[in-house]
Design an enzyme around this catalytic site. Structure first.
Site, PDB file in Angstrom:
ATOM      1  N   HIS A  78      -7.300   9.854  -1.272  1.00 28.30           N
ATOM      2  CA  HIS A  78      -6.553   9.796  -0.013  1.00 28.30           C
ATOM      3  C   HIS A  78      -7.308  10.449   1.149  1.00 28.30           C
ATOM      4  O   HIS A  78      -7.362   9.918   2.255  1.00 28.30           O
ATOM      5  CB  HIS A  78      -5.190  10.465  -0.216  1.00 28.30           C
ATOM      6  CG  HIS A  78      -4.145  10.014   0.742  1.00 28.30           C
ATOM      7  ND1 HIS A  78      -2.804   9.959   0.424  1.00 28.30           N
ATOM      8  CD2 HIS A  78      -4.214   9.609   2.024  1.00 28.30           C
ATOM      9  CE1 HIS A  78      -2.121   9.523   1.455  1.00 28.30           C
ATOM     10  NE2 HIS A  78      -2.953   9.315   2.445  1.00 28.30           N
ATOM     11  N   LYS A 124      -2.804   6.212  -4.124  1.00 27.78           N
ATOM     12  CA  LYS A 124      -3.880   7.150  -3.771  1.00 27.78           C
ATOM     13  C   LYS A 124      -3.658   8.516  -4.415  1.00 27.78           C
ATOM     14  O   LYS A 124      -2.515   8.945  -4.578  1.00 27.78           O
ATOM     15  CB  LYS A 124      -3.934   7.339  -2.249  1.00 27.78           C
ATOM     16  CG  LYS A 124      -3.876   6.034  -1.460  1.00 27.78           C
ATOM     17  CD  LYS A 124      -3.982   6.209   0.024  1.00 27.78           C
ATOM     18  CE  LYS A 124      -3.735   4.897   0.746  1.00 27.78           C
ATOM     19  NZ  LYS A 124      -2.341   4.611   1.040  1.00 27.78           N
ATOM     20  N   TYR A 158       3.089   9.953  -0.266  1.00 20.86           N
ATOM     21  CA  TYR A 158       4.190   9.391   0.537  1.00 20.86           C
ATOM     22  C   TYR A 158       5.549   9.658  -0.113  1.00 20.86           C
ATOM     23  O   TYR A 158       6.583   9.521   0.538  1.00 20.86           O
ATOM     24  CB  TYR A 158       4.052   7.867   0.708  1.00 20.86           C
ATOM     25  CG  TYR A 158       2.809   7.365   1.397  1.00 20.86           C
ATOM     26  CD1 TYR A 158       1.923   8.227   2.045  1.00 20.86           C
ATOM     27  CD2 TYR A 158       2.509   5.999   1.404  1.00 20.86           C
ATOM     28  CE1 TYR A 158       0.777   7.735   2.675  1.00 20.86           C
ATOM     29  CE2 TYR A 158       1.375   5.507   2.029  1.00 20.86           C
ATOM     30  CZ  TYR A 158       0.510   6.373   2.647  1.00 20.86           C
ATOM     31  OH  TYR A 158      -0.613   5.880   3.257  1.00 20.86           O
ATOM     32  N   ASP A 183       0.840  -1.198   0.000  1.00 21.16           N
ATOM     33  CA  ASP A 183       0.000   0.000   0.000  1.00 21.16           C
ATOM     34  C   ASP A 183       0.874   1.247   0.000  1.00 21.16           C
ATOM     35  O   ASP A 183       1.736   1.406   0.861  1.00 21.16           O
ATOM     36  CB  ASP A 183      -0.883  -0.001   1.257  1.00 21.16           C
ATOM     37  CG  ASP A 183      -1.836   1.174   1.267  1.00 21.16           C
ATOM     38  OD1 ASP A 183      -2.951   1.033   0.749  1.00 21.16           O
ATOM     39  OD2 ASP A 183      -1.455   2.256   1.785  1.00 21.16           O
TER      40      ASP A 183
END
Ligand code: A2P
Length: 314
Positions: free
Chosen positions: A116, A85, A60, A55
């Site tokens: 997200h 996301k 990120y 994931d």
């Protein structure tokens, strides 16, 4: 008489099925806050250990090393499940955002694409990810809302660039708003949210089950420096079952019927987190009620003011 321990620890090969028929491995590697080489090594280790599910998220900033690790692990694309996301600043240009993520991951498609947060941010603000206003608040787009974002996500399904779509950080109120929107024709397959015994969100889980939406547990261990891992009740249940507190928390997430996404950058802990037990119901129920003793604690709560993202923690 001493208690006889008959529980066995086993590798987490459980799979859940979405309402659309697609399957998802119930344990996935979480990668929030895992940086570059750290995440490369973590994903490589996870795939070698037998994880089938990774994931990530555009926000990120680690899709590129994750893509490299997937290639270097030598696994077949169809044997693994990859989620990424769309971030708030891309809510008005979802297809472009997915193309960028795919390019960074080096993949032709993801298995699951999530919104997200239900908060559209100014795409032309003073920062590509976290634009702010002069008063310091987040620069939230006032002329857009998440139902429009989701409508754009639905259009991606025909492109084959994602197998399914879903949401993240949605409350019951926002899920209802999304499901009732005239533009929503394809239900989200999942809602990925913070879930652990200090934030069990029983009502959200109930609502999700009633609507055939899978909940995914992020921060299942209680995130960085987690107080949960040394919580007296968690430790007691762990000792009784002769496993670690982390194994208990991961097993509880599976016992509840959620997907679980423990994050680690340590090969040893990644391996350990892949081992679970069938949690006895009595232990599961005790963890269900732990928040009544400790109080509700939400650990991940960015400042989205004036937008209220979580109107209830139940
Ligand atoms: P690390 O990445 O160094 O292993 P969560 O999944 O709830 O976000 O929790 C992640 C945090 O828990 C990270 O700080 C991670 O550190 C740590 N962690 C992951 N697995 C374990 C484990 N089995 N035992 C103790 N801490 C763990």
């Amino acid at each position: 008489m001493s208690e006889i321990n008959i529980l066995t620890i086993f590798r987490s090969t459980k799979v859940l099925k979405f309402y659309n028929g697609q399957e998802i491995p119930a344990t996935g590697l979480g990668t929030w806050q895992s940086k570059d080489e750290e995440v490369y090594n973590a994903v490589l280790a996870a795939l070698k250990i037998g994880y089938k599910h990774i994931d990530t998220a555009a926000c990120y900033g680690n899709e590129e090393p994750i893509g490299r690790a997937i290639r270097d692990a030598g696994v077949k694309r169809e044997d693994i499940f990859i989620t990424t996301k769309v971030w708030g600043t891309d809510h008005t240009r979802v297809e472009q955002a997915l193309n960028t993520s795919l390019q960074k991951l080096g993949l032709d498609y993801v298995d699951l694409y999530l919104m997200h947060w239900p908060v559209p941010l100014n795409p032309n603000g003073n920062h590509p990810l976290f634009p702010t206003l002069p008063d310091g608040n987040r620069d939230i787009s006032q002329d857009w809302d998440f139902t429009k974002t989701y409508n754009l996500m639905q259009k991606l399904l025909d492109s084959g660039k994602t197998k399914s779509i879903g949401v993240s950080n949605f409350s019951v109120t926002n899920l209802k708003k999304l499901l009732n929107a005239p533009t929503t024709t394809v239900k989200p397959v999942v809602n990925q949210v913070e879930l652990h015994p200090y934030l069990p969100q029983h009502k959200l889980l109930q609502f999700a089950k009633e609507n055939d939406i899978v909940l995914e547990s992020y921060s299942p261990l209680g995130s960085t420096d987690s107080p949960l891992l040394s919580d007296e009740v968690v430790v007691k249940i762990a000792e009784k079952n002769k496993v670690s507190p982390a194994t208990i928390l991961i097993s509880w997430a599976l016992w509840r019927g959620t997907v679980v996404l423990p994050k680690s950058v340590s090969a040893h802990r990644i391996e350990s987190n892949f081992n679970v037990i069938d949690l006895p119901d009595a232990d599961g129920k005790e963890l269900d009620d732990l928040h009544k003793l400790r109080g509700i604690r939400r650990l991940v709560l960015p400042n989205w003011a004036p937008v209220v993202v979580f109107d209830s923690d139940e």
